[in-house]
Design an enzyme around this catalytic site. Sequence first.
Site, PDB file in Angstrom:
ATOM      1  N   VAL A 286     -48.112  32.913  30.469  1.00  0.00           N
ATOM      2  CA  VAL A 286     -46.635  32.822  31.529  1.00  0.00           C
ATOM      3  C   VAL A 286     -46.594  33.921  32.336  1.00  0.00           C
ATOM      4  O   VAL A 286     -46.244  33.650  33.689  1.00  0.00           O
ATOM      5  CB  VAL A 286     -45.409  32.973  30.372  1.00  0.00           C
ATOM      6  CG1 VAL A 286     -44.151  32.988  31.119  1.00  0.00           C
ATOM      7  CG2 VAL A 286     -45.784  31.850  29.465  1.00  0.00           C
TER       8      VAL A 286
ATOM      9  N   THR B  49     -45.148  32.936  14.941  1.00  0.00           N
ATOM     10  CA  THR B  49     -44.371  32.709  13.772  1.00  0.00           C
ATOM     11  C   THR B  49     -44.572  33.724  12.482  1.00  0.00           C
ATOM     12  O   THR B  49     -45.845  33.979  12.411  1.00  0.00           O
ATOM     13  CB  THR B  49     -44.776  31.323  13.248  1.00  0.00           C
ATOM     14  OG1 THR B  49     -44.630  30.313  14.536  1.00  0.00           O
ATOM     15  CG2 THR B  49     -43.943  30.672  12.156  1.00  0.00           C
TER      16      THR B  49
ATOM     17  N   GLU C 155     -49.291  23.539  30.791  1.00  0.00           N
ATOM     18  CA  GLU C 155     -50.565  24.173  31.238  1.00  0.00           C
ATOM     19  C   GLU C 155     -51.271  22.811  31.898  1.00  0.00           C
ATOM     20  O   GLU C 155     -51.243  21.940  31.410  1.00  0.00           O
ATOM     21  CB  GLU C 155     -51.332  24.346  29.939  1.00  0.00           C
ATOM     22  CG  GLU C 155     -50.970  25.958  29.594  1.00  0.00           C
ATOM     23  CD  GLU C 155     -51.413  26.450  28.235  1.00  0.00           C
ATOM     24  OE1 GLU C 155     -52.674  26.401  28.200  1.00  0.00           O
ATOM     25  OE2 GLU C 155     -50.719  26.856  27.357  1.00  0.00           O
TER      26      GLU C 155
ATOM     27  N   LEU D 117     -35.808  25.713  23.328  1.00  0.00           N
ATOM     28  CA  LEU D 117     -36.203  24.914  22.358  1.00  0.00           C
ATOM     29  C   LEU D 117     -36.097  23.598  22.149  1.00  0.00           C
ATOM     30  O   LEU D 117     -36.902  22.907  21.882  1.00  0.00           O
ATOM     31  CB  LEU D 117     -35.604  25.737  21.165  1.00  0.00           C
ATOM     32  CG  LEU D 117     -35.907  27.333  20.906  1.00  0.00           C
ATOM     33  CD1 LEU D 117     -35.109  27.735  19.660  1.00  0.00           C
ATOM     34  CD2 LEU D 117     -37.189  27.625  20.652  1.00  0.00           C
ATOM     35  N   ALA D 118     -34.829  23.250  22.638  1.00  0.00           N
ATOM     36  CA  ALA D 118     -34.600  21.812  22.756  1.00  0.00           C
ATOM     37  C   ALA D 118     -35.499  20.919  23.607  1.00  0.00           C
ATOM     38  O   ALA D 118     -35.796  19.901  23.130  1.00  0.00           O
ATOM     39  CB  ALA D 118     -33.077  21.748  23.251  1.00  0.00           C
TER      40      ALA D 118
ATOM     41  N   PHE E 117     -37.754  17.947  22.143  1.00  0.00           N
ATOM     42  CA  PHE E 117     -37.357  16.620  22.640  1.00  0.00           C
ATOM     43  C   PHE E 117     -38.846  16.069  23.111  1.00  0.00           C
ATOM     44  O   PHE E 117     -39.183  14.797  22.851  1.00  0.00           O
ATOM     45  CB  PHE E 117     -36.624  16.630  23.824  1.00  0.00           C
ATOM     46  CG  PHE E 117     -35.242  16.444  23.564  1.00  0.00           C
ATOM     47  CD1 PHE E 117     -34.583  17.290  22.625  1.00  0.00           C
ATOM     48  CD2 PHE E 117     -34.166  15.657  24.063  1.00  0.00           C
ATOM     49  CE1 PHE E 117     -33.306  17.452  21.938  1.00  0.00           C
ATOM     50  CE2 PHE E 117     -32.821  15.733  23.836  1.00  0.00           C
ATOM     51  CZ  PHE E 117     -32.210  16.468  22.680  1.00  0.00           C
TER      52      PHE E 117
ATOM     53  N   CYS F  77     -46.677  25.787  22.123  1.00  0.00           N
ATOM     54  CA  CYS F  77     -45.211  26.125  21.961  1.00  0.00           C
ATOM     55  C   CYS F  77     -44.456  24.925  21.066  1.00  0.00           C
ATOM     56  O   CYS F  77     -43.500  25.343  20.278  1.00  0.00           O
ATOM     57  CB  CYS F  77     -44.468  25.820  23.240  1.00  0.00           C
ATOM     58  SG  CYS F  77     -44.919  27.174  24.477  1.00  0.00           S
TER      59      CYS F  77
ATOM     60  N   GLN G 195     -45.215  23.420  18.187  1.00  0.00           N
ATOM     61  CA  GLN G 195     -44.857  23.497  16.885  1.00  0.00           C
ATOM     62  C   GLN G 195     -43.964  24.924  16.619  1.00  0.00           C
ATOM     63  O   GLN G 195     -43.098  24.839  15.659  1.00  0.00           O
ATOM     64  CB  GLN G 195     -46.356  23.504  16.068  1.00  0.00           C
ATOM     65  CG  GLN G 195     -46.187  24.042  14.553  1.00  0.00           C
ATOM     66  CD  GLN G 195     -47.047  23.509  13.859  1.00  0.00           C
ATOM     67  OE1 GLN G 195     -47.561  22.287  13.922  1.00  0.00           O
ATOM     68  NE2 GLN G 195     -47.896  24.247  12.989  1.00  0.00           N
TER      69      GLN G 195
END
Length: 480
Positions: A12, A90, A161, A217-218, A222, A272, A274
């Site tokens: 990023v 995570t 990517e 996140l949304a 989606f 991203c 998962q």
Amino acid sequence: MVKICCIGAGYVGGPTMAVIALKCPDIEVAVVDISVPRISAWNSDTLPIYEPGLDDVVKQRRGKNLFFSTDVEKHVMEADIVFVSVNTPTKTQGLGAGKAADLTYWESAARMIADVSKSDKIVVEKSTVPVKTAEAIEKILTHNSKGINFQILSNPEFLAEGTAIQDLFNPDRVLIGGRETPAGEKAIQELKKVYARWVPEEQIICSNLWSAELSKLAANAFLAQRISSVNAMSALCEATGADVTQVSHAVGKDTRIGPKFLNASVGFGGSCFQKDILNLVYICECNGLPEVANYWKQVIKINDYQKSRFVNRVVSSMFNTVSGKKIAILGFAFKKDTGDTRETPAIDVCKGLLGDKARLSIYDPQVNEEQIQRDLAMKKFDWDHPIHLQPLSPTAVKQVSVVWDAYAATKDAHGICILTEWDEFKSLDYKKIYDQMQKPAFVFDGRNVVDAEKLRQIGFIVYSIGKPLDDWLKDLPAIA
């Protein structure tokens, strides 16, 4: 001269800052990282990441107004705007293990910013972070501020990517979230001025902090949900004789749905999807919303189901055992046009086949042997820590060889698994490949890239995801 500093020289930080430097030649942009090898690579002819168009952008601005450095504190101290683009893995243990984001790297970046700053700064969240992270960072900065004013903004990235440079040149939207106070509004306008140099104003969306954090996140949830939806349909197509390509084409013609992200495959990957869904699940649970959490969990469950279903198809087709058999793996990156292997479905498929004692010969045009061995030996979530904090040299997996062309990978193999949709796999000489394989020769197309009918005419037994089954496969169980 406005000075921008970005902490974190990864997928990023690097491309985003390179494009800002290109579009704003009067702004000095420094990308800093504590990893010496990574910064050396950014300063060399071989960049640490592969992204079409990136080389050109970096070479145009490097040494003029774009700098890559390990002197983190100096550049942070001098900057007016500090982007933070560090790993947010995570958690693997403790509270929220397996779901919550680990903000260790974020927190230490925030403490360092507070520590070295001698002037007011705008601090921009660029990494994907859970909702309310900004509030925590704000507290760290204010409690350590020594009278300096910090404004926190959330500016999530929406890069794909393989097309990151194009996405940065022509973004669908740029989202900037900040505090709804006069100082917060002023900070939003400062950052907006940077993007407005090349992004039309109507595509720059301003919101409050929480909306910006949650929107990222949304959006990923989606997108992943669409992939799991079409993958769930692919299993039903195989069971009924329908063709998932025809179904998704018909569905995608509905303008309310649209055609994107409706390709059935062996599963989604990438750094991203998962991670962000697990994060969303955790936030829902923490806010007393178990039904919402379970809804999003199902997206990941279907993705895991798709990968294990693929492995089971391979094993059951080949007389219920792959022990000692050579299987060619074509493609290891999580999608074409990137060398990124983070959370690639190939890892779980390879581990499943290795669990049944298969011998794997792997070819990917952009992924080297060291990376593949590292991925196959690493524990889940380890990949998302900075490289110097990952397990040193994981033991190589003996039944795996990595080769540099598809013909070497397939020679004497019993079966071929196509796990990345690289264009070159469409135009291979499959007759030549068939002639040098063990018979019966199998192709398991996890990306629906080959013409199954042509391959059957050559003599292959072909399994394509979500397509009517080859007679050979019809009576075999889909899930063992």
